[in-house]
Design a protein around this motif. Structure first.
Motif: not given
Length: 73
Positions: A13-18, A25-29, A31-37
Motif C-alpha cells: 500500500y506504499t504506492a497508495a500512500l504516496l 509519506t515523503q516526509a516519513f521516507i 526522515f528514515d533516509h536521513k536518520t538511518i540510511k
C-alpha cells in the motif's frame, strides 16, 4: 480468526500512500533516509538500525520491526 492488522503484505500500500498523502509519506521516507540510511555521520548504519529496532520493539510497531530487522542483517 487471525489478526491481519499488521502484516508485511501491507507494504504493497506504499504506492497508495504516496498517491493520496504524498507530502506526509515523503516526509516519513525522507526522515528514515536521513536518520538511518545516510552514509555520513559518526554512528555506523548498523548501529542506527539497531537503535531503530529497539524503538520499534518498544512501540510494538510490526512494520518497523520488520524493516529494521532487515536493515540490521
Amino acid at each position: 480468526m487471525t489478526n491481519q492488522y499488521q502484516s508485511s503484505n501491507d507494504f504493497k500500500y506504499t504506492a497508495a500512500l504516496l498517491k493520496y498523502a504524498p507530502e506526509e509519506t515523503q516526509a516519513f521516507i525522507d526522515f528514515d533516509h536521513k536518520t538511518i540510511k545516510r552514509r555520513e555521520g559518526n554512528i555506523p548504519i548498523k548501529t542506527r538500525e539497531l537503535i531503530a529496532l529497539a524503538v520499534a520493539l518498544t512501540t510494538q510497531c510490526a512494520y518497523c520491526i520488520y524493516v529494521h530487522i532487515k536493515g540490521v542483517k
